[in-house]
Design a protein around this motif. Sequence first.
Motif, PDB file in Angstrom:
ATOM      1  N   ARG A  92       0.837  -1.206   0.000  1.00  0.00           N
ATOM      2  CA  ARG A  92       0.000   0.000   0.000  1.00  0.00           C
ATOM      3  C   ARG A  92       0.870   1.254   0.000  1.00  0.00           C
ATOM      4  O   ARG A  92       0.556   2.238  -0.683  1.00  0.00           O
ATOM      5  CB  ARG A  92      -0.939   0.004   1.207  1.00  0.00           C
ATOM      6  N   GLN A  93       1.963   1.228   0.741  1.00  0.00           N
ATOM      7  CA  GLN A  93       2.877   2.372   0.739  1.00  0.00           C
ATOM      8  C   GLN A  93       3.463   2.581  -0.655  1.00  0.00           C
ATOM      9  O   GLN A  93       3.578   3.719  -1.120  1.00  0.00           O
ATOM     10  CB  GLN A  93       4.006   2.175   1.751  1.00  0.00           C
ATOM     11  N   GLU A  95       2.133   1.726  -3.502  1.00  0.00           N
ATOM     12  CA  GLU A  95       1.054   2.252  -4.348  1.00  0.00           C
ATOM     13  C   GLU A  95       0.856   3.751  -4.114  1.00  0.00           C
ATOM     14  O   GLU A  95       0.659   4.510  -5.064  1.00  0.00           O
ATOM     15  CB  GLU A  95      -0.252   1.507  -4.083  1.00  0.00           C
ATOM     16  N   ASP A  96       0.890   4.165  -2.858  1.00  0.00           N
ATOM     17  CA  ASP A  96       0.752   5.592  -2.546  1.00  0.00           C
ATOM     18  C   ASP A  96       1.876   6.392  -3.191  1.00  0.00           C
ATOM     19  O   ASP A  96       1.651   7.460  -3.755  1.00  0.00           O
ATOM     20  CB  ASP A  96       0.734   5.824  -1.034  1.00  0.00           C
ATOM     21  N   ARG A  98       3.590   5.593  -5.893  1.00  0.00           N
ATOM     22  CA  ARG A  98       3.353   5.629  -7.352  1.00  0.00           C
ATOM     23  C   ARG A  98       2.228   6.610  -7.690  1.00  0.00           C
ATOM     24  O   ARG A  98       2.303   7.312  -8.694  1.00  0.00           O
ATOM     25  CB  ARG A  98       3.025   4.232  -7.875  1.00  0.00           C
ATOM     26  N   ARG A  99       1.208   6.657  -6.857  1.00  0.00           N
ATOM     27  CA  ARG A  99       0.095   7.579  -7.102  1.00  0.00           C
ATOM     28  C   ARG A  99       0.543   9.033  -7.003  1.00  0.00           C
ATOM     29  O   ARG A  99       0.166   9.865  -7.801  1.00  0.00           O
ATOM     30  CB  ARG A  99      -1.041   7.291  -6.111  1.00  0.00           C
ATOM     31  N   VAL A 100       1.405   9.327  -6.045  1.00  0.00           N
ATOM     32  CA  VAL A 100       1.864  10.699  -5.840  1.00  0.00           C
ATOM     33  C   VAL A 100       2.930  11.080  -6.869  1.00  0.00           C
ATOM     34  O   VAL A 100       2.911  12.178  -7.434  1.00  0.00           O
ATOM     35  CB  VAL A 100       2.397  10.884  -4.403  1.00  0.00           C
ATOM     36  N   GLY A 102       3.956   9.113  -9.662  1.00  0.00           N
ATOM     37  CA  GLY A 102       3.912   8.335 -10.894  1.00  0.00           C
ATOM     38  C   GLY A 102       3.898   9.121 -12.177  1.00  0.00           C
ATOM     39  O   GLY A 102       4.327   8.639 -13.211  1.00  0.00           O
ATOM     40  N   LYS A 103       3.439  10.343 -12.161  1.00  0.00           N
ATOM     41  CA  LYS A 103       3.328  11.112 -13.399  1.00  0.00           C
ATOM     42  C   LYS A 103       4.530  12.015 -13.651  1.00  0.00           C
ATOM     43  O   LYS A 103       4.537  12.758 -14.605  1.00  0.00           O
ATOM     44  CB  LYS A 103       2.043  11.940 -13.371  1.00  0.00           C
TER      45      LYS A 103
END
Length: 104
Positions: A92-93, A95-96, A98-100, A102-103
């Motif tokens: 989960r960490q 994923e967080d 990558r979400r923050v 990732g772009k």
Amino acid sequence: MPREKFGTLTQQMYYILLCLKEDCCGIDIMDKVAGLTEGTVRVGSGTLYHLLDEFLAAGLIRETKVEGRRRSYLLTPAGRALLEAEYHRICRQAEDFRRVFGKE
């Protein structure tokens, strides 16, 4: 408020439990941790045996063999469940992150 015991695992705790999927004694655990992590995580004997005692008391591992001073251990179902929960927490960490980021 005190931290819940084993609510999250340190790297050393995580890798010790990971090694105990198979029956291991202390020196084997130290070698396996170093090998799995390519030397980035090391566990000293004092830390190892302290954690093994705590894991035993909590029912996360069980003793399988005693040969003189050499003792072997194995992960219990409760230890496996804790290890899996920690794995999912780490995922989960990631994923967080990558979400923050990732772009970028």
